[in-house]
Structure formats: C-alpha cells, structure tokens
Design a protein around this motif. Sequence first.
Motif, PDB file in Angstrom:
ATOM      1  N   ARG A 271       0.815  -1.210   0.000  1.00  0.00           N
ATOM      2  CA  ARG A 271       0.000   0.000   0.000  1.00  0.00           C
ATOM      3  C   ARG A 271       0.850   1.261   0.000  1.00  0.00           C
ATOM      4  O   ARG A 271       0.499   2.247  -0.608  1.00  0.00           O
ATOM      5  CB  ARG A 271      -0.888   0.017   1.239  1.00  0.00           C
ATOM      6  CG  ARG A 271      -2.155  -0.759   1.025  1.00  0.00           C
ATOM      7  CD  ARG A 271      -3.084  -0.498   2.160  1.00  0.00           C
ATOM      8  NE  ARG A 271      -4.020  -1.603   2.286  1.00  0.00           N
ATOM      9  CZ  ARG A 271      -4.379  -2.097   3.448  1.00  0.00           C
ATOM     10  NH1 ARG A 271      -3.894  -1.603   4.557  1.00  0.00           N
ATOM     11  NH2 ARG A 271      -5.233  -3.087   3.513  1.00  0.00           N
TER      12      ARG A 271
ATOM     13  N   GLY B  16      -2.805   3.001   3.443  1.00  0.00           N
ATOM     14  CA  GLY B  16      -2.722   2.244   2.200  1.00  0.00           C
ATOM     15  C   GLY B  16      -2.790   3.216   1.036  1.00  0.00           C
ATOM     16  O   GLY B  16      -2.037   4.177   0.972  1.00  0.00           O
ATOM     17  N   GLY B  17      -3.720   2.997   0.122  1.00  0.00           N
ATOM     18  CA  GLY B  17      -3.820   3.859  -1.037  1.00  0.00           C
ATOM     19  C   GLY B  17      -4.613   5.131  -0.777  1.00  0.00           C
ATOM     20  O   GLY B  17      -4.598   6.064  -1.554  1.00  0.00           O
ATOM     21  N   ILE B  54      -1.226  11.356  18.644  1.00  0.00           N
ATOM     22  CA  ILE B  54      -1.674   9.983  18.858  1.00  0.00           C
ATOM     23  C   ILE B  54      -1.268   9.117  17.671  1.00  0.00           C
ATOM     24  O   ILE B  54      -1.024   7.930  17.789  1.00  0.00           O
ATOM     25  CB  ILE B  54      -3.218   9.949  19.042  1.00  0.00           C
ATOM     26  CG1 ILE B  54      -3.614  10.761  20.265  1.00  0.00           C
ATOM     27  CG2 ILE B  54      -3.725   8.523  19.165  1.00  0.00           C
ATOM     28  CD1 ILE B  54      -5.103  10.997  20.389  1.00  0.00           C
ATOM     29  N   SER B  73       6.314   9.869  22.405  1.00  0.00           N
ATOM     30  CA  SER B  73       5.234   8.967  22.802  1.00  0.00           C
ATOM     31  C   SER B  73       4.049   9.786  23.292  1.00  0.00           C
ATOM     32  O   SER B  73       4.230  10.906  23.786  1.00  0.00           O
ATOM     33  CB  SER B  73       5.703   8.034  23.908  1.00  0.00           C
ATOM     34  OG  SER B  73       5.739   8.722  25.132  1.00  0.00           O
ATOM     35  N   PRO B  74       2.826   9.243  23.165  1.00  0.00           N
ATOM     36  CA  PRO B  74       1.652   9.980  23.634  1.00  0.00           C
ATOM     37  C   PRO B  74       1.803  10.410  25.093  1.00  0.00           C
ATOM     38  O   PRO B  74       1.394  11.513  25.463  1.00  0.00           O
ATOM     39  CB  PRO B  74       0.521   8.971  23.482  1.00  0.00           C
ATOM     40  CG  PRO B  74       0.971   8.044  22.428  1.00  0.00           C
ATOM     41  CD  PRO B  74       2.463   7.981  22.527  1.00  0.00           C
ATOM     42  N   ALA B  75       2.416   9.547  25.920  1.00  0.00           N
ATOM     43  CA  ALA B  75       2.567   9.887  27.334  1.00  0.00           C
ATOM     44  C   ALA B  75       3.439  11.121  27.492  1.00  0.00           C
ATOM     45  O   ALA B  75       3.116  12.046  28.242  1.00  0.00           O
ATOM     46  CB  ALA B  75       3.167   8.708  28.085  1.00  0.00           C
ATOM     47  N   CYS B  78       1.649  14.247  26.461  1.00  0.00           N
ATOM     48  CA  CYS B  78       0.689  14.664  27.473  1.00  0.00           C
ATOM     49  C   CYS B  78       1.390  15.423  28.585  1.00  0.00           C
ATOM     50  O   CYS B  78       0.926  16.466  29.039  1.00  0.00           O
ATOM     51  CB  CYS B  78      -0.033  13.442  28.020  1.00  0.00           C
ATOM     52  SG  CYS B  78      -1.081  13.814  29.412  1.00  0.00           S
ATOM     53  N   VAL B  79       2.536  14.916  29.019  1.00  0.00           N
ATOM     54  CA  VAL B  79       3.269  15.588  30.085  1.00  0.00           C
ATOM     55  C   VAL B  79       3.739  16.974  29.608  1.00  0.00           C
ATOM     56  O   VAL B  79       3.737  17.936  30.367  1.00  0.00           O
ATOM     57  CB  VAL B  79       4.454  14.716  30.555  1.00  0.00           C
ATOM     58  CG1 VAL B  79       5.300  15.459  31.572  1.00  0.00           C
ATOM     59  CG2 VAL B  79       3.938  13.416  31.148  1.00  0.00           C
ATOM     60  N   VAL B  83      -3.053  17.485  25.349  1.00  0.00           N
ATOM     61  CA  VAL B  83      -3.840  16.318  25.705  1.00  0.00           C
ATOM     62  C   VAL B  83      -5.086  16.275  24.837  1.00  0.00           C
ATOM     63  O   VAL B  83      -5.601  17.313  24.426  1.00  0.00           O
ATOM     64  CB  VAL B  83      -4.201  16.329  27.209  1.00  0.00           C
ATOM     65  CG1 VAL B  83      -5.146  17.459  27.530  1.00  0.00           C
ATOM     66  CG2 VAL B  83      -4.786  15.003  27.655  1.00  0.00           C
ATOM     67  N   HIS B  86     -11.069  11.384  23.675  1.00  0.00           N
ATOM     68  CA  HIS B  86     -11.411  10.394  22.658  1.00  0.00           C
ATOM     69  C   HIS B  86     -12.817  10.636  22.147  1.00  0.00           C
ATOM     70  O   HIS B  86     -13.727  10.911  22.914  1.00  0.00           O
ATOM     71  CB  HIS B  86     -11.326   8.987  23.248  1.00  0.00           C
ATOM     72  CG  HIS B  86      -9.987   8.680  23.819  1.00  0.00           C
ATOM     73  ND1 HIS B  86      -8.992   8.101  23.081  1.00  0.00           N
ATOM     74  CD2 HIS B  86      -9.472   8.896  25.044  1.00  0.00           C
ATOM     75  CE1 HIS B  86      -7.915   7.968  23.836  1.00  0.00           C
ATOM     76  NE2 HIS B  86      -8.182   8.439  25.033  1.00  0.00           N
ATOM     77  N   ARG B  90     -13.697   6.669  26.407  1.00  0.00           N
ATOM     78  CA  ARG B  90     -12.935   5.520  26.891  1.00  0.00           C
ATOM     79  C   ARG B  90     -12.561   5.694  28.353  1.00  0.00           C
ATOM     80  O   ARG B  90     -11.390   5.795  28.698  1.00  0.00           O
ATOM     81  CB  ARG B  90     -11.647   5.364  26.083  1.00  0.00           C
ATOM     82  CG  ARG B  90     -11.900   4.936  24.678  1.00  0.00           C
ATOM     83  CD  ARG B  90     -10.605   4.770  23.963  1.00  0.00           C
ATOM     84  NE  ARG B  90      -9.997   3.498  24.264  1.00  0.00           N
ATOM     85  CZ  ARG B  90      -9.073   2.961  23.475  1.00  0.00           C
ATOM     86  NH1 ARG B  90      -8.671   3.583  22.405  1.00  0.00           N
ATOM     87  NH2 ARG B  90      -8.552   1.801  23.792  1.00  0.00           N
ATOM     88  N   PRO B  91     -13.547   5.723  29.238  1.00  0.00           N
ATOM     89  CA  PRO B  91     -13.188   5.814  30.653  1.00  0.00           C
ATOM     90  C   PRO B  91     -12.594   4.491  31.122  1.00  0.00           C
ATOM     91  O   PRO B  91     -12.780   3.466  30.466  1.00  0.00           O
ATOM     92  CB  PRO B  91     -14.531   6.069  31.338  1.00  0.00           C
ATOM     93  CG  PRO B  91     -15.532   5.459  30.427  1.00  0.00           C
ATOM     94  CD  PRO B  91     -14.993   5.588  29.034  1.00  0.00           C
ATOM     95  N   ALA B 156      -8.753  14.912  31.029  1.00  0.00           N
ATOM     96  CA  ALA B 156      -7.777  15.677  30.252  1.00  0.00           C
ATOM     97  C   ALA B 156      -7.365  16.934  30.995  1.00  0.00           C
ATOM     98  O   ALA B 156      -6.189  17.288  31.038  1.00  0.00           O
ATOM     99  CB  ALA B 156      -8.372  16.019  28.881  1.00  0.00           C
TER     100      ALA B 156
ATOM    101  N   ASP C 181      -7.249   0.253  30.390  1.00  0.00           N
ATOM    102  CA  ASP C 181      -7.230   0.695  28.995  1.00  0.00           C
ATOM    103  C   ASP C 181      -5.872   1.323  28.688  1.00  0.00           C
ATOM    104  O   ASP C 181      -5.644   2.493  28.953  1.00  0.00           O
ATOM    105  CB  ASP C 181      -8.349   1.730  28.760  1.00  0.00           C
ATOM    106  CG  ASP C 181      -8.482   2.101  27.292  1.00  0.00           C
ATOM    107  OD1 ASP C 181      -7.491   1.955  26.548  1.00  0.00           O
ATOM    108  OD2 ASP C 181      -9.565   2.547  26.898  1.00  0.00           O
ATOM    109  N   GLU C 186      -2.129   5.899  28.157  1.00  0.00           N
ATOM    110  CA  GLU C 186      -1.005   6.539  27.478  1.00  0.00           C
ATOM    111  C   GLU C 186      -1.323   8.009  27.157  1.00  0.00           C
ATOM    112  O   GLU C 186      -0.500   8.889  27.373  1.00  0.00           O
ATOM    113  CB  GLU C 186      -0.672   5.752  26.208  1.00  0.00           C
ATOM    114  CG  GLU C 186       0.576   6.166  25.484  1.00  0.00           C
ATOM    115  CD  GLU C 186       1.867   5.631  26.106  1.00  0.00           C
ATOM    116  OE1 GLU C 186       2.904   6.247  25.877  1.00  0.00           O
ATOM    117  OE2 GLU C 186       1.826   4.596  26.802  1.00  0.00           O
ATOM    118  N   LEU C 188      -3.109   9.937  28.775  1.00  0.00           N
ATOM    119  CA  LEU C 188      -3.172  10.749  29.990  1.00  0.00           C
ATOM    120  C   LEU C 188      -1.809  10.854  30.664  1.00  0.00           C
ATOM    121  O   LEU C 188      -1.705  11.240  31.827  1.00  0.00           O
ATOM    122  CB  LEU C 188      -4.177  10.158  30.974  1.00  0.00           C
ATOM    123  CG  LEU C 188      -5.638  10.270  30.541  1.00  0.00           C
ATOM    124  CD1 LEU C 188      -6.538   9.553  31.508  1.00  0.00           C
ATOM    125  CD2 LEU C 188      -6.039  11.731  30.427  1.00  0.00           C
ATOM    126  N   GLY C 189      -0.765  10.474  29.960  1.00  0.00           N
ATOM    127  CA  GLY C 189       0.576  10.686  30.494  1.00  0.00           C
ATOM    128  C   GLY C 189       1.190   9.496  31.178  1.00  0.00           C
ATOM    129  O   GLY C 189       2.280   9.602  31.731  1.00  0.00           O
TER     130      GLY C 189
END
Lengths: 272, 246, 314
Positions: A271, B16-17, B54, B73-75, B78-79, B83, B86, B90-91, B156, C181, C186, C188-189
């Motif tokens: 792809r 992909g395409g 993300i 990295s997302p973490a 966030c720091v 932030v 979702h 996604r609690p 957040a 989760d 991730e 949330l830090g």
Amino acid sequence: MSYGLALIYGVLKVINLANAGFLMLGAYVTWWMWSTWHVEPLLAPLVIVPLFFGVGFLIEKFLVRRVLGQEPIVSLLLLFGLWLVLQNLAYTLFTGDTRSIETPFIDSSVHLGPIQIAWPRIYVFVAGVLALVALQTLLTRTQLGRAIRAVAQDRDAAKITGIDVDRVMGIAFGLGIALTGFAGSLLSLLFSFNPDFGRTLLLKSFCIIVLGGLDSFVGVAFGALALALAEAFGVRYMAASLQNLISFVVLVVVLVAFPKGIAGMIRSLRRA
Amino acid sequence: MSDVILSGRGLTKRFGGLVAVREVDIDVPRGEIFGLIGPNGAGKSTLFRLVAGIMAPSAGTVMFDGHPLTKKSPAAICVDGVVATHQIVRPFRTMSVLDNVTIGAFFGRRPQPKGREHARAIATEVLERCGIADRAQKPARELNLAGQKRLEIARALATDPKVILLDEVLAGLNPTETDRTLDLIRSIRAGGTTIVMVEHNLRAVRGLCSHLMVLVEGRKVAEGLPDAVLADPTVIAAYLGTSVHA
Amino acid sequence: MRKPIVFAAILFAAIAFPFVAPGAEYAIDVVFLILLYGTMSAGWNIVGGFAGQVSFGHAAFLGIGAYTTGILAQHSVPLPVAFLVSGSLAAIFSLLIGIPCFRLTGPYFSIATIGIGEATRLIALNWNGLTGGASGITLSVTLPIVTQYFLALGLCAVVVLATIWIQRSRFGFALAAVRADPDAAETLGVNTTIAKTQALFVSAFILGCAGSIYALHYLFISPDSVFGFSTAIALVIMPIIGGLGTVTGPLIGAVIYTAIREQLEANFQNLDLLAFGLLLMAIVLYEPKGVLGAYQRFANRKKRVASTPAAAPR
C-alpha cells in the motif's frame, strides 16, 4: 490445526488454547477406534469431523459466548481451563503412555527415483491440501462462507444485514474444532503421541498463524512453509532436541518485529 | 498570527492507497478556541490525531511551543502539555470517576503531585469545575453518555494541559447538556488553556470558536473567522454536497 | 482500620507456629509450602493481576532463581549471596524478555510468554554443561526446615507489604490504568511500557528469590520441575482462584491450591490438574473476581440484610 485456530480467531476474536486439547483428542479417537473396533485409521476423520464439529458448536454456545463481550484475556483463560480439563481427562482415560498406530499402510512407502517416501506422509499431505481447498471454497463460494467472513470483519454490521451472528459464530467455532480434530487424526498416522501431544504443536501453530497474520488464510499457508523451512535449516546447525526451540524463537521475534504478521507487513508495504 | 502554540506543516496521512489528510498546514493561536470542521470523512479526526500526537503522520511535522512533537510517545506529549479526548469515550470503566481523574492528575502534570492525597485533591477540584463532583465515587461505567463525555474532559483537564483537543464532545448530547458543555469549554479557555475542537454542530461552533478551519477530502479549503468561513461558497457547497448523502 | 491488626495477628501466628508445633514436621512443611506458593502467586499477581498482563511464562523466573542457587551452591557460594543473586538474575532476565514482549498487548503477550516459558525449559534441558541437562542438579547443602520456613515467611511478608504499597502508590495507579485501557492511559501521560516493565521486574525478582528457596527445600531441580508446564499453570491458577489484583487473593488461592493438590496428587494422578481446569473455567464463568469477590458479595448481602431498609440504598 492452524486453520482451525485462525478461523476461530478471525470470526470470534477469541484465541483458542483448547485447540491443543482437541488436536490430541483427534489423535486419540483415531487410535481408540482402531485398537478397539479395528476401524481403518484412514476413515476415522469421517467420524471425527462431524463429531468434533458438534462438540465445538456446543462449546461455543454454552461456554465461549458467555464471555465474548469481556476482555480478550477472559476467553483465553476459559479455554485454557478447558484445555487442562481435556488434557487430564485423556491422562485419566488413556494413561500417559505413548501410543502409536500401526497398520500395513502406515509402514508402507514408495520409491520415487532415489528418494523413499512413506505412503502416510503422501496421504496426509494430500488430505491436508484437500481440506484447505475445501475450506477456501466454503469460505469464498457459499452463502455460509460469506456470512462467516462478514462476521469476522464486523460483527455488528453483519447483524444489521440480517445474518444470524450467533449461529455463524457457533458454526465457525465448530468448524475450527473439526479441522483441529481432523489434523489430530492425520498426525496420529505419522507420529506417536501422548496426552501432552498438542502443546508443542499448539505453539507451532500459533507461530505459523502469527507469521501469516491472524486472519489471513493464505498467510497461514505461507507461515507454515516459512516455519518448516526455518526448522529444516535450523536442524543442520544445532542439536535436533533444540528443534522445537526454533519455533519459539521465531514466534517471539515475529511477534515483536511484525505484530501484524508477515502477510500484514507485505500488505502494508504494497500500500505504501 | 502573532503567537502560535501548536502548528503543523505539510501534514499528510495515508492509509494504504487512501490519502486521509493531504499536505495541511495548521496554526493554532495561543489562548483561543480553534474549530476544525468538515463533512463526514473529510479527515478531521485524522488531522486531530496527527496534531495530538496519537498518530504519526506519513509526512510533515507538528511543533508545540517551538519543539517538535512528532516521534514522541503519547505519554510524553501529554506531560508536555498537549492532551486529547477520545471521540468514542474511553473511561477506565471499573474505576471510580475520581480515580479516573486522579490518574490524569498523577501522570499528566509537571511537577508531579506530591502523593496520592495531593493527586486526589487536584482531581476533586477538576471534578467540581466540570460539574460531576457529586458522582465522584461511582464507577465510571455507571455514568450516562453526557457524564462520560464530561469525565473525558475532566481527565484531560487534570493533566494541566496548555492545549486541550476535544473530539466531538457535543455529539449525542441534548440541548441542555450541550449548553452546559459549551459553558465548560468557555471556562477552560478563560483559565488560559488553548482549545482545539473537532465538531459537527455548526451552530455551536459559530458561537464558540474564535478561529475556524474547514477540511474537505483531506484538504484545507477555508480558514479564518467563523462568520466569514461559514459564508464561503466552497464551504457551503461542500456541506450541501455531502449532507444529501449523509 | 481493622486490617493492620488482622495482618499483624496472622504474621504473629505464623512466626509463633514453628515454636508451638515442634516436631510437627509435616505441619510445618505444609505451611512452608503454602507460604512459598503464596509468595509465587503474589509475585505473579503484580504483573497478571495489577497490570492485567496474564503471563504463562513465569516459571522461567522461578527456574532461573532455582538454577542460580543450585549452581552457586555447588561452587560453595554463601547462601545469602546466592539467594540475592538468584532474584537479581531473574529480574535482569525479565528486562531482556519484557522489552520485546511488552510491545505486544493482551492475548498476544500471553502467547509470547508461553513461548518464553517453553524456550527457557528447552535451554535448561540442553545446556548440559551448566544445568546438568535432564538429570538436573542435586544440592548438597541442607537447611533446617525451620530456617526455610522463616525464609519463606520473610519473603512472603515482604511481598505482601510490597503489594500493599503498590496498591496505594502512584505506581499502582499506573498499573490499574494499564489494565483498564492502555491506550487511554497513554494519552493521559502514563508511560505504559515503563510501568509494565517495572511490574515484571519486581515480579521476576520475587519469583527468582522464591526459586532459590524452592531449590534449598527440594535440593533437587530439573528442567521439568521448575520450568515445567504445571508450575506455570499453578502460577496462573492460584491468583485467579483467590482474586486477581488484590493483596490477599493470591494467598487465599495458594492455600486452596496447596490443599487440593496435596489431597488429589497423593490419591489420583492427574486429577489435580483436571480439577484445576474445571475450577478455572467455573471461576471465569461465574466469579471472575475469585474467592475474594465471592466473599465480598456474600458479606455485602449480609450487611444489606442487617441494615434498616431505609438506610440501605445510597
């Protein structure tokens, strides 16, 4: 067996550790029918496939379905428990002795030029290929097959289009178990076995599936080939007793390097 | 644009395409409410994820306060102070509402809270700001949709962000709940936090955002003050063109 | 705050036990085994329960600990040193496998750990020069059972205190978020990879130390005993029976496991694993929080009955 696992995983998104148990049972049923009733081992699949299909269907209905909505680890543990039960039931019923099946056919071989090939190997190979073709035809050409693939892709969407999702999942699980029993029956012609028979093969078939990608059937065939080659070459350079180690090393390396399997990797490469 | 807090250059994402986002430049001014709109499938959520760090872009870079965010990295992002919420809530379902927010307070802030009680105190304060303090001890899964969306925002906020990205926080809410959430968003901005929001509700966006950007088929087609953007013929065409199918 | 008092009472009873029951070798032996298995179970629980990463490969850490002690004892290394080296080696090994394996999530991680467990067993079986291959290692040191008992008790107490601490600490929050989760955690830090790796590190250290005690108790170790599949199974089953992600659950699980095994193993071969398989299935289907969860539900019901109807709903 790998196909059984892949089918169950693809449709239900459940990893079936109990498959090792059914593989072993497939071998035992073949042996048992042969030793008590002198049923020709080559014909055993005629009994095993429908029987195991029924058992698989019922297991899905009464056990697996109850945990489907939960975290994947729950169903993994449930089937792990089932595997323990099957394995130790076999120990109790058949003892831990190693069994093997011996008929004139099994000991016969054919000369093809300079190489000698045992007939059972040819038979198993042909039967395996036939099963693969039959499965592929079922999945791509029939109404049921389309329903199975639809459920594998998106359970909710399948439900909306009027597919009886519960029944399809039961059938898929049954098919997976039936294929595994079939594989067990075939393998009993080639190898001797005990109740712990399925474990190494379980790991190997995970390895194969992971190599091929968890829901791609062509990938699974490809994975099987790759693993066989890796083992064949590996044996040249190390002790035969370490042969099993190869598949685990391959498993871990592949899981880590290509989480989507080689097929997934090729797909994404194509792809990009 | 005098002071840009978050910016992207040449952002492209291919699946992909399919090209979901095509060479988009984005500049989010500090302290404002930045709205990102577009018809279904325009690539809003993809762009949102690229900017929030993300998802990694196929090409292009994202800068936050002059530092690149791409490849972190997302973490870590966030720091740093960016932030995202979702779109599909996604609690941590089995944890209490308070514990959910405590995790944000414990891990997303710098300097770190001094201990569990300190993190709890921060979390409680945030819950009060968001108006769900009365349900602090309930398991998160028992909240209704509006409550869970609020919890997303609260989690957040507890990370003490400089920029908060909200992904369709109004979707599925009734008019009263919508108004309360709009008030909350205004109060977040009043607290000095920059807001980026992806939204479908054009009426809400018009009243709330100070800056709008419109995405159609992965490309930026308009940008500027809300009234001007929403009057733009290409924007109207894009919306009318797709709303027939939608 | 009744809990600390109960813990102190149990600890005191456990310390006093060998003195009030002198000569009762069998009883001490059984309690010793419960303590050892409880330690292993609680150690596994840090990764499998708190962080929610079910590992079928933890026997590897136990095995590494046992073999390290076995090999060091052969070379007359002082036992306290061997003990600590055993734990440390297992912990270091956990970094080697944790860093690659934690790139996998959920069931994939579990499958990879089956491979890890099996691979370490095969290595132990084939590295004859170091491990003695299939014939294993026989230790020539003897520790009095009471010393072993206190060693296991001490380690078990340390593990329980560690789990209590984890439950209340920032680290514990990180693990809980990972379990609930990982992706949301991730954003949330929470650095989920580091959290999981740390959990595995602690867990492996505990199992390595437990392996050391195991070697000193049985004085004979072979690939099939310590690296064996039934060991790996025991490690998974005990915490699940008792209650995943709790402090006391794994210990309760160890008591039940040891009791059932002692009963069945003596009388019916293989029936123990059959029973554990059934038990595992029953728990997963009906009581995912284990015995502790069942107890809590029972206690709550009693409480509700006891309180006046007007005060009952909150």
